[in-house]
Design a protein around this motif. Structure first.
Motif, short mmCIF file in Angstrom:
data_model
loop_
_atom_site.label_atom_id
_atom_site.label_comp_id
_atom_site.label_asym_id
_atom_site.label_seq_id
_atom_site.Cartn_x
_atom_site.Cartn_y
_atom_site.Cartn_z
N GLU A 51 1.04 -1.11 -0.09
CA GLU A 51 -0.32 -0.11 0.29
C GLU A 51 1.49 0.89 -0.58
O GLU A 51 0.49 2.18 -0.22
N LYS A 52 1.94 1.18 0.65
CA LYS A 52 2.84 2.87 1.54
C LYS A 52 3.86 2.58 0.57
O LYS A 52 4.52 3.61 -0.13
N GLY A 53 4.16 1.22 -0.34
CA GLY A 53 5.73 1.07 -0.74
C GLY A 53 6.59 0.98 0.18
O GLY A 53 6.36 1.21 1.38
N ILE A 54 8.45 1.02 -0.55
CA ILE A 54 9.38 1.05 0.14
C ILE A 54 10.00 2.19 -0.68
O ILE A 54 10.56 1.90 -1.51
N HIS A 55 10.01 3.35 0.67
CA HIS A 55 10.71 4.93 -0.41
C HIS A 55 11.99 4.37 1.22
O HIS A 55 11.98 4.44 2.24
N LYS A 56 12.64 5.31 0.00
CA LYS A 56 14.11 6.12 1.02
C LYS A 56 13.36 7.28 1.59
O LYS A 56 12.32 8.14 1.38
N GLU A 57 14.12 7.59 2.63
CA GLU A 57 13.65 8.57 3.66
C GLU A 57 14.76 8.64 4.41
O GLU A 57 15.88 7.79 4.87
#
Length: 655
Positions: free
Chosen positions: A378-384
């Motif tokens: 749903e939210k994805g795997i994101h760099k942050e």
């Protein structure tokens, strides 16, 4: 006596050769078994099967990383991250304050050889196997003394003050010299007064005694003049320092640091915030991050866990656990309503066992894995990245780039070095960073303040500026920023790197001075919120490790080459103990410590242990702290649903 200039002669290989035995130790330990620390992996061949990658480089594991602030001790942070990377670990989300912010930003801007191949980056840049090595290249070439960029006389004093065995002896000696000169001035004045009175009683101007008095009076006048001149110069110095501190609220400008960081970033084609955002987005697209629990629900050797697939677990409970549309609070509430019906979600051979010995059933573990998978999809795997600083005019903790619009609107052309410069503004040592609100961005800025803080910001001349100081004043170790209470089963751990191990069981000495009172007040502000989070979420302590930085002061910007290598080695040693699951009083620990007694540098060796071989870190001092990924996931489930222990206790009592 002047200090020798900080002209470093170090190279990247000086750092990596120093810790090569630690790397070999871990490689040897895991040569016959998979090294597992995360369920998030990358697989660039999924998008481009033609990539020429070796078998060892095919996949990388990902963790979130939080780094504490601590001045020059940041070199120790790079030792820890280097060991993580050498074990095939990369970083998904990163957060840091001050020195931790420096490492966080640089690691985000850099790339490895492998990543450069996949992303098609500039081939003219010199890449390494790890990002940490590139960071070391920049650190090795930078004289740290340049970062202390205040007036030369105060720079000299600060460098001397925090070098070697730190004490305030230089200040005490300076005060003594002032007192001696002042006494000379007073003594000379008194002597001239006495001689003047004696001249009234001596009528023979040509006597030997009269001549002696005359010469004494001349010498006294010279002493008075020199003393007066010296005292005036010192007063001018103090007044100038006071004016500088009063005007700029700090001694050092911090411009040299910001320029150096900007240059490091530009060498990697990161010129502004947009470039950094684009790089992270490109990595997401081309490295193909995925949630793949390759070893699911591993049975632990030291448990009596048996297969319980046939247990009568409530279908409604499994549905609520697996579906993220139902909050964890809703799951807890449902369990309280179900009471004993839901007890079969856990299984133990001993109903009266401690909760820590009770293991979630396979069905419940699977339900949590499904929830995690849904959240990932749903939210994805994101760099942050999160850079923590403190806005002392608005009296808030600020997290960049998440709060970028609150200060810069849609202006994405500023350098990300601004974020870090704001985070490392050590009060008084460095000047706070002022940021003026751009009138052209005022509408967007005001809307963002309203959105995040429900504040109707009015921009006038009196409040058209924000003032940033070291984020460590509010959160020196921002371990809470990636916490998600809706995900009791983590997809990857949050590795936390702290500096200077402190035993919380030992009460500090009593406060007996105003200086001690002020220092304790500042320390309480710096550490309270981070410690409060760790105490409320005790499981995070499993993945947080403190680096024992020895006797090197965190404000010693005049480090020798040996000091730098020692800090790097201490960080790497802490990581080796953590990753190798090394415990106290073992042969493995003794082997690692022996490496610390023979650290190579410039054709010789030195020991990081100045007095004894004592080395502090959580693995060696706290029981049941050893990190194991599969066990950790089960423990996170146990701790994530606080209703379970109560139900188990009731169940045991009814038995």
């Amino acid at each position: 006596m002047s200090l020798p200039p900080d002209k470093t002669t170090l190279s990247v290989t000086d750092f990596t050769n120093a810790v090569a035995p630690l790397v070999n130790f871990l490689k040897e330990k895991y040569k016959n078994e998979p090294f597992r620390i995360s369920d998030v992996w990358d697989d660039p061949k999924f998008l481009n099967p033609s990539l020429n990658l070796s078998h060892e480089d095919e996949c990388r594991q990902y963790v979130d990383l939080v780094q504490e602030g601590g001045g020059v001790h940041g070199i120790a942070l790079s030792g820890f991250t280097y060991m993580l990377e050498k074990m095939g670990i990369s970083f998904m989300k990163m957060a840091g304050t001050s020195a931790g912010a420096i490492n966080t930003m640089l690691l985000s801007c850099l790339s490895t050889k492998r990543e450069a191949t996949i992303l098609g980056l500039d081939p003219n840049i010199n890449y390494y196997e790890t990002r940490s090595e590139k960071l070391l290249e920049y650190l090795a070439a930078k004289p740290l003394t340049d970062l202390v960029d205040g007036e030369p006389r105060w720079k000299k004093l600060l460098l001397r003050l925090f070098s070697g065995d730190v004490s305030f002896k230089p200040i005490k000696n300076y005060a003594k010299s002032i007192m001696l000169v002042l006494l000379g001035f007073i003594g000379g004045a008194l002597l001239i007064s006495i001689i003047s009175l004696l001249f009234f009683f001596i009528t023979d101007e040509y006597s030997g005694f009269h001549s002696i008095l005359k010469w004494i009076s001349r010498l006294s006048a010279l002493v008075i003049f020199v003393s007066f001149l010296y005292l005036v110069l010192q007063i001018i110095k103090v007044v100038r320092l006071r004016l500088v501190v009063k005007k700029y609220l700090g001694i050092n400008e911090g411009k040299d640091f910001e320029s150096w960081l900007e240059d490091c970033m530009k060498r990697n084609n990161i010129h502004n915030v947009k470039d950094l955002s684009d790089k992270l987005t490109k990595e997401e697209a081309m490295l193909h991050y995925s949630y793949e629990p390759l070893i699911l629900f591993k049975e632990t050797e030291d448990s009596d866990f048996e297969s319980n697939a046939g247990l009568d677990v409530s279908p409604q409970l499994k549905t609520k656990i697996a579906n993220p549309e139902f909050s964890i609070a809703n799951v807890k509430e449902f369990m309280q309503e179900e009471k004993i019906k839901s007890i079969s979600v856990f299984e133990s051979t001993n109903p009266e066992a401690e909760f820590a010995d009770v293991i979630p059933s396979a069905e419940v573990q699977f339900a949590f894995a499904v929830r995690t998978l849904h959240l990932m999809f749903e939210k994805g795997i994101h760099k942050e990245i999160v850079i923590v600083t403190a806005d002392i005019l608005n009296e808030i903790k600020v997290e960049f780039p998440g709060m970028h619009k609150m200060y810069f609107g849609n202006d994405n052309q500023i350098s990300p070095a601004r974020y870090v410069r704001a985070s490392m503004s050590i009060p008084l040592f460095f000047r706070p960073l002022p940021v003026n609100y751009d009138e052209a961005q005022s509408t967007i800025v005001a809307a963002e303040w309203q959105k995040l803080f429900n504040v109707q910001k009015a921009f006038k001349k009196a409040n058209d500026v924000a003032l940033f100081v070291d984020g460590g004043l509010l959160s020196n170790f921002p371990v809470n920023v990636f916490y998600n209470p809706e995900m009791p089963l983590p997809s990857r751990p949050t590795i936390g790197i702290k500096l200077e191990y402190e035993d919380e069981n030992v009460t500090k000495s009593n406060i007996t001075s105003l200086g001690g009172l002020f220092g304790s007040l500042v320390s309480t502000m710096r550490f309270f919120y981070d410690r409060d989070f760790l105490n409320k979420h005790n499981m995070y302590k499993k993945t947080v490790r403190s680096i024992d930085t020895g006797s090197i002061h965190w404000l010693n910007f005049n480090l020798s080459d040996e000091n730098k290598i020692e800090l790097f080695f201490r960080g790497a040693l802490t990581a080796a103990i953590f990753l190798g699951k090394v415990k106290k009083a073992t042969a493995e620990l003794q082997t690692l410590k022996e490496y610390g007694k023979r650290v190579p540098l410039h054709g010789k060796t030195f020991s990081i242990f100045k007095k004894d071989d004592d080395f502090k870190t959580e693995d060696l001092l706290i029981d049941k702290i050893t990190f194991d990924w599969e066990k950790y996931k089960i423990e996170r489930i146990q701790n994530g649903i606080s209703a379970f222990p109560d139900l188990l206790r009731k169940h045991a009592m009814m038995k």
